[in-house]
Scaffold this motif. Structure first.
Motif, mmCIF file in Angstrom:
data_model
loop_
_atom_site.group_PDB
_atom_site.id
_atom_site.type_symbol
_atom_site.label_atom_id
_atom_site.label_comp_id
_atom_site.label_asym_id
_atom_site.label_seq_id
_atom_site.Cartn_x
_atom_site.Cartn_y
_atom_site.Cartn_z
ATOM 1 N N GLU A 138 0.819 -1.216 0.000
ATOM 2 C CA GLU A 138 0.000 0.000 0.000
ATOM 3 C C GLU A 138 0.854 1.267 0.000
ATOM 4 O OE1 GLU A 138 -3.229 0.273 -0.291
ATOM 5 O OE2 GLU A 138 -3.600 -1.880 -0.331
ATOM 6 N N ARG A 139 2.065 1.175 0.508
ATOM 7 C CA ARG A 139 2.953 2.347 0.583
ATOM 8 C C ARG A 139 4.296 2.034 -0.064
ATOM 9 N NH1 ARG A 139 0.940 3.083 6.296
ATOM 10 N NH2 ARG A 139 -0.400 4.924 6.280
ATOM 11 N N LEU A 140 4.951 3.118 -0.474
ATOM 12 C CA LEU A 140 6.248 3.029 -1.114
ATOM 13 C C LEU A 140 7.161 4.096 -0.532
ATOM 14 C CD1 LEU A 140 7.801 1.561 -3.405
ATOM 15 C CD2 LEU A 140 7.022 3.338 -4.951
ATOM 16 N N PHE A 141 8.265 3.664 0.104
ATOM 17 C CA PHE A 141 9.254 4.580 0.663
ATOM 18 C C PHE A 141 10.311 4.862 -0.402
ATOM 19 C CE2 PHE A 141 7.288 2.869 4.409
ATOM 20 C CZ PHE A 141 7.325 3.903 5.325
ATOM 21 N N VAL A 142 10.582 6.146 -0.630
ATOM 22 C CA VAL A 142 11.501 6.553 -1.688
ATOM 23 C C VAL A 142 12.509 7.539 -1.112
ATOM 24 C CG1 VAL A 142 11.730 7.550 -3.988
ATOM 25 C CG2 VAL A 142 9.667 6.283 -3.385
ATOM 26 N N CYS A 195 17.906 15.183 1.418
ATOM 27 C CA CYS A 195 17.840 14.566 2.741
ATOM 28 C C CYS A 195 16.433 14.094 3.086
ATOM 29 C CB CYS A 195 18.336 15.547 3.805
ATOM 30 S SG CYS A 195 17.387 17.077 3.885
ATOM 31 N N ASN A 196 15.505 14.152 2.145
ATOM 32 C CA ASN A 196 14.122 13.791 2.422
ATOM 33 C C ASN A 196 13.836 12.337 2.047
ATOM 34 O OD1 ASN A 196 13.486 16.360 3.319
ATOM 35 N ND2 ASN A 196 12.788 17.060 1.317
ATOM 36 N N ILE A 197 12.973 11.716 2.858
ATOM 37 C CA ILE A 197 12.424 10.397 2.573
ATOM 38 C C ILE A 197 10.922 10.574 2.368
ATOM 39 C CG2 ILE A 197 12.139 8.031 3.351
ATOM 40 C CD1 ILE A 197 15.022 8.741 2.898
ATOM 41 N N ASN A 198 10.427 10.202 1.202
ATOM 42 C CA ASN A 198 9.021 10.381 0.866
ATOM 43 C C ASN A 198 8.266 9.067 0.998
ATOM 44 O OD1 ASN A 198 9.303 13.167 0.120
ATOM 45 N ND2 ASN A 198 10.217 12.493 -1.816
ATOM 46 N N VAL A 199 7.051 9.178 1.524
ATOM 47 C CA VAL A 199 6.156 8.030 1.646
ATOM 48 C C VAL A 199 5.025 8.230 0.647
ATOM 49 C CG1 VAL A 199 4.754 6.643 3.200
ATOM 50 C CG2 VAL A 199 6.734 7.885 4.099
ATOM 51 N N ILE A 254 1.924 11.701 -2.717
ATOM 52 C CA ILE A 254 2.900 11.656 -1.632
ATOM 53 C C ILE A 254 2.163 11.842 -0.316
ATOM 54 C CG2 ILE A 254 4.937 12.740 -0.650
ATOM 55 C CD1 ILE A 254 5.836 13.496 -3.409
ATOM 56 N N GLU A 255 2.101 10.803 0.467
ATOM 57 C CA GLU A 255 1.328 10.817 1.706
ATOM 58 C C GLU A 255 2.050 11.534 2.836
ATOM 59 O OE1 GLU A 255 -0.661 7.512 4.790
ATOM 60 O OE2 GLU A 255 0.348 6.894 2.951
ATOM 61 N N HIS A 256 3.369 11.362 2.925
ATOM 62 C CA HIS A 256 4.137 11.945 4.028
ATOM 63 C C HIS A 256 5.585 12.101 3.580
ATOM 64 C CE1 HIS A 256 5.227 12.951 8.115
ATOM 65 N NE2 HIS A 256 6.130 11.976 8.145
ATOM 66 N N SER A 306 6.858 6.098 14.555
ATOM 67 C CA SER A 306 7.285 7.467 14.845
ATOM 68 C C SER A 306 7.516 8.291 13.585
ATOM 69 C CB SER A 306 8.573 7.438 15.679
ATOM 70 O OG SER A 306 9.647 6.894 14.921
ATOM 71 N N ILE A 307 7.641 7.640 12.446
ATOM 72 C CA ILE A 307 7.903 8.366 11.198
ATOM 73 C C ILE A 307 6.733 9.275 10.836
ATOM 74 C CG2 ILE A 307 8.220 8.067 8.717
ATOM 75 C CD1 ILE A 307 9.799 5.549 9.339
ATOM 76 N N PHE A 308 5.520 8.779 11.030
ATOM 77 C CA PHE A 308 4.334 9.519 10.603
ATOM 78 C C PHE A 308 3.887 10.574 11.626
ATOM 79 C CE2 PHE A 308 4.297 5.402 8.552
ATOM 80 C CZ PHE A 308 4.056 5.729 7.229
#
Length: 457
Positions: free
Chosen positions: A298-302, A307-311, A319-321, A359-361
């Motif tokens: 359901e999600r994809l971490f990129v 320095c950003n990590i996108n969800v 882009i959810e988060h 904790s990421i979200f």
């Protein structure tokens, strides 16, 4: 059915007595007096629980009915043929093997068994603090052994770019820049070659097996890619959609439906693995450097060049988060643990951060649970084992740049790979499905290690 048709021994004797005009007392009447006398003796003793089921036919079978003299056994003079066959088997079993706890009708033994079951339950519950025992993976020293190279049969792949262990069979797919992909058996001794695939003028940059292990996808810097049916040994050339120029780096979703391919200028393309249809294109700042799916697809971490990590949400196609990786300037790789509790990120500066998934979200600047700085050059690979107890990290810029971290202690094994082991430059790495083997892909060889704590492939 046998008792209904032929009758048991007691019924036969009763009918025989009736035919001659005598009345035969029942077994319950004959033993009634004995039970009354023995009742007082067992009154003070601890009573055992009754068996859930008993077969009356077992008491009627004697040793002589089953054991027959043959030329192999010879005369059976050492056996009492009138003895109960059930009692004979019970005594023979107890001589060789002690009675297991689950077979005991004693309440105390049952209580001890239930305690051990509760203890096992507590060990698997994540939010309960459980002390590690001897059977758990120890955090200080890793018990391992280097075995023969995985691709020792050919060494024909060139620079190894991908290692994929088969999810159900003891085999592995190794592919390289020479355009050759080979399937090897994984036993640590012979590692024989089973099958090879040669793609002319098509250097293999990325290879992925489907979750069921029936197909493999091969990508390169061309405007097409290959889908190979491992059951029929048939390859299919697929042309990429017009907006996609290359498929040099991609990931296959755990459900096997989606292919996420990195594009140019921060584009991430989501392709249907069955129909080759372009479903959606995500956009982010910076070039896509690493990605991973969640277990439910359901999600994809990129991770990008920043320095950003996108969800990214696959269902909502947005882009959810987004959050900032602590202490990172240029992100390189991201990996999610199989237990969906830990997220590891690697940067160009050689820093590996491990976050709590929940904790990421909650924040755009979450604090990592652990920060590893054991490698001095850019992180190229991160891989968790199937129990999420081991995290393998490596860099391809210097030789022997590979480390293993233990969880939940978050400590790095000092004895791996060891000073005597020369593994060379590590381009890729992979654990076997049950973590019994760890393979490292180099310039030509694939060093293979046997992790002895895990008993299976």
């Amino acid at each position: 059915m046998e008792k209904v048709v032929f009758g048991d021994k007691e019924t036969f004797l009763t009918n025989l007595a009736k035919s001659v005009g005598h009345k035969r007392p029942k077994a319950s009447e004959a033993t009634g007096a004995d039970n009354e006398e023995s009742g007082d003796e067992t009154q003070g003793a601890e009573k055992k629980r009754k068996a859930a089921w008993e077969d009356s036919d077992d008491e009627d079978i004697e040793v002589g009915d089953v054991k027959k003299e043959t030329r192999h056994t010879g005369p059976l003079t050492h056996l009492r043929k009138d003895k109960s066959y059930k009692a004979y088997l019970t005594s023979r079993f107890e001589r060789t093997t002690k009675q297991p706890k689950w077979a005991s009708l004693d309440k105390k033994a049952e209580q001890a068994g239930s305690d051990s079951e509760d203890e096992e339950l507590l060990r698997t519950v994540g939010f309960i603090d459980y002390k590690a025992k001897a059977r758990d993976l120890q955090p200080k020293n890793l018990n391992f052994k280097r075995v023969r190279d995985l691709n020792r049969a050919t060494y024909s792949e060139g620079i190894v770019t991908s290692i994929q262990f088969h999810p159900t069979s003891t085999a592995a797919l190794v592919s390289g820049a020479n355009g050759i992909a080979t399937i090897y058996t994984v036993d640590g001794q012979k590692n024989e070659k089973l099958h090879n695939m040669n793609f002319k003028k098509f250097p293999l940059f990325c290879t992925r097996l489907t979750p069921d292990g029936t197909k493999a996808f091969f990508g390169s810097k061309n405007r097409f890619y290959y889908a190979y049916d491992l059951l029929e040994a048939k390859e299919t050339k697929r042309k990429l959609p017009d907006s996609i120029k290359t498929m040099h780096m991609f990931e296959l979703s755990p459900c096997g439906k989606y292919i996420a391919s990195a594009g140019h200028f921060g584009a991430l393309h989501l392709i249907d693995a069955n129909t080759n249809e372009l479903l959606h294109t995500f956009k982010q700042e910076g070039t896509v450097c690493g990605m991973c799916f969640t277990a439910d697809s359901e999600r994809l971490f990129v991770s990008g060049a920043s320095c950003n990590i996108n969800v990214m949400s696959v269902r909502q196609q947005r882009i959810e988060h987004s959050f900032i990786d602590e202490g990172c300037v240029n992100s390189r790789v991201v990996q999610l643990a199989p237990n969906q509790r830990l997220l590891a990120t690697g940067s160009k500066e050689g820093v590996v951060n491990v976050y709590n998934y929940e904790s990421i979200f909650k924040s755009k600047t979450p604090q990592p649970e652990k920060c590893f700085m054991n490698l001095r050059t850019g992180i190229a690979n991160l891989e968790f084992n199937h129990t999420s107890e081991l995290l393998a990290m490596s860099s391809r810029q210097v030789p022997n740049a590979v480390k293993l971290a233990h969880f939940p202690s978050a400590t790095v094994y000092s004895n791996f790979p060891g000073q005597q082991e020369n593994v060379g430059f590590v381009n890729t790495l992979s654990f076997s499905p049950n973590s019994g083997f760890l393979a490292l892909g180099g310039k030509a060889k694939v060093p293979l290690f046997r992790v002895k704590h895990f008993k299976h492939y």
